[in-house]
Design an enzyme around this catalytic site. Sequence first.
Site, PDB file in Angstrom:
ATOM      1  N   VAL A  19       4.257 -17.516  15.503  1.00 46.34           N
ATOM      2  CA  VAL A  19       3.742 -16.446  16.463  1.00 46.34           C
ATOM      3  C   VAL A  19       3.777 -14.689  14.999  1.00 46.34           C
ATOM      4  CG1 VAL A  19       3.331 -14.775  17.813  1.00 46.34           C
ATOM      5  CG2 VAL A  19       3.938 -17.381  18.493  1.00 46.34           C
ATOM      6  N   ILE A  78       6.684 -11.202  10.949  1.00 41.93           N
ATOM      7  CA  ILE A  78       6.945 -10.567  11.822  1.00 41.93           C
ATOM      8  C   ILE A  78       7.952 -10.853  13.252  1.00 41.93           C
ATOM      9  CG2 ILE A  78       6.444  -8.085  13.033  1.00 41.93           C
ATOM     10  CD1 ILE A  78       3.570  -8.627  13.140  1.00 41.93           C
ATOM     11  N   GLU A  81     -11.557 -20.308   8.681  1.00 38.01           N
ATOM     12  CA  GLU A  81     -11.991 -21.522   8.769  1.00 38.01           C
ATOM     13  C   GLU A  81     -12.959 -21.878   8.805  1.00 38.01           C
ATOM     14  OE1 GLU A  81      -8.892 -24.008   9.126  1.00 38.01           O
ATOM     15  OE2 GLU A  81      -7.094 -22.302   9.403  1.00 38.01           O
ATOM     16  N   LYS A 137      -0.921 -17.991  20.874  1.00 38.92           N
ATOM     17  CA  LYS A 137       0.802 -16.994  20.598  1.00 38.92           C
ATOM     18  C   LYS A 137       1.367 -16.906  22.095  1.00 38.92           C
ATOM     19  CE  LYS A 137      -0.987 -17.038  15.787  1.00 38.92           C
ATOM     20  NZ  LYS A 137      -2.062 -16.457  14.696  1.00 38.92           N
ATOM     21  N   GLY A 149      -0.170 -16.606   5.518  1.00 40.18           N
ATOM     22  CA  GLY A 149       0.586 -16.257   3.838  1.00 40.18           C
ATOM     23  C   GLY A 149       1.315 -17.252   3.703  1.00 40.18           C
TER      24      GLY A 149
END
Length: 428
Positions: free
Chosen positions: A132, A136, A190, A205, A302
Amino acid sequence: MKPVKVGLFGLGTVGTGVVRIVEGHHEDLMSQVGSPITIHKILVKDRAKARSVSIDPSKLTEDPWEIVQDPEIDVIVEVMGGVEATKELILAALERGKHIVTANKDLMALHGPELLAKAQQKGCDIFYEASVAGGIPIIRTLIEGFSSDRITKIMGIVNGTTNYILTKMSQEGADYADVLKEAQELGYAEADPTSDVEGLDAARKMTILATLGFRATIDLADVDVKGISSVTQEDIRYAKRLGYEVKLLGIAERQDEYVSVSVQPTFVKTSHPIASVNGVFNAVYVHGEAVGETMFYGPGAGELPTATSIVADLVAVVKNAKLGVNGRQASISYKEKKLKSDKQIASKYFMLLHVEDRAGVLMQIAQVFADYDVSIESVMQPPTPDRKGAELIIITHEASKDSMNRVLQAFQDLSTVRTIKSLYRVEG
Ligand code: NAP
Ligand code: HSE
């Protein structure tokens, strides 16, 4: 010092980042855990594919069992995706006493409780910080940082693709379809963007965050999901005119012992900190009874951001091993799940109606709101010279979802209401 041997499932975006961080931060990691961490074997679909990190080809395999059955491997880092087949491999690895680190939100949202139970039974860790909001550290924050508090609300921008699209629509006045196409060309969205734009990725999430925040097992089916594909430029223009931004928010709320979880495009007051989270960034706002308001912000995806969370989980596994406490996490979901009914779910709403423009119509509309005990905060009827009919913008005070559903039904049956153009939850 015996090295900690890692089996890596996947060498795509995240797997490549894991290799870079494990190799690039080797000394720091060793200082923290007291042993070298090494990538021992890597599962890929195609061994012949060119890789952007240099890898000893003898480490690559296309057979997952070479890793699952390798007695030398201590930890499996799963960054290949997939649900059912991946779950079977992870269960088999746990059976053999291997710890698991995964970034797989689909797997954890659908099978988290089963995998966590198996891990505990086998004395293994299973950590999923990267699943998730990528970079972070929100999962450990919810489990450990908020352990002394009682969380009342979690609001998340947890899908970067949709936040990018909504930000572009807001800042550049672009239409949804055009921005989606651009996001696909840039590689943010996507080729099949359904899971992102229809809110399913965010719902998975939020299932994970709500389970951790409320200490009760929330299932994906408990999440009320609506995506952004119906958000129009007209909605965004009205939002801005009234002092709001439109954001795809995951909202998990608790009142007494009752909880609700939803994902929906929401009007967020521009003064709320989450309204200024733009582009592909993620943020999670957490309100606790004792702490009050907090917010966590950063990259939600990322290569390197996601890999930092993965490798932090690896460090946690190795530290636990040194202390001999793997698999001994206290139960997270110790509370019984009690879901709110529609009568208990309350929020403010924005509504855009196209109605007939003649005497008494506004009174009819107001009467419907009154009939279902929904109080109006503000009404706006901008001049619409080029349209036969009137446009009504209504913001309500806090009303129950049940009442709003009844209002909508009544408007559908009212001949003077031509179209219910939009309905949004309002926050902040
Ligand atoms: P990716 O770039 O598509 O990489 C997937 C990797 O797994 C590839 O190396 C692929 O092998 C391998 N793989 C896939 N299926 C396989 C199979 N059946 N057998 C063997 N190898 C297989 O994916 P990613 O973006 O790194 O994402 C990986 C996971 O992390 C997913 O669960 C995703 O949801 C999660 N995640 C990703 C991000 C992100 O920023 N990308 C952020 C948070 C979480 P080849 O290289 O040979 O094709
Ligand atoms: N598709 C996801 C997003 C990737 O857009 O946020 C990270 O989980």
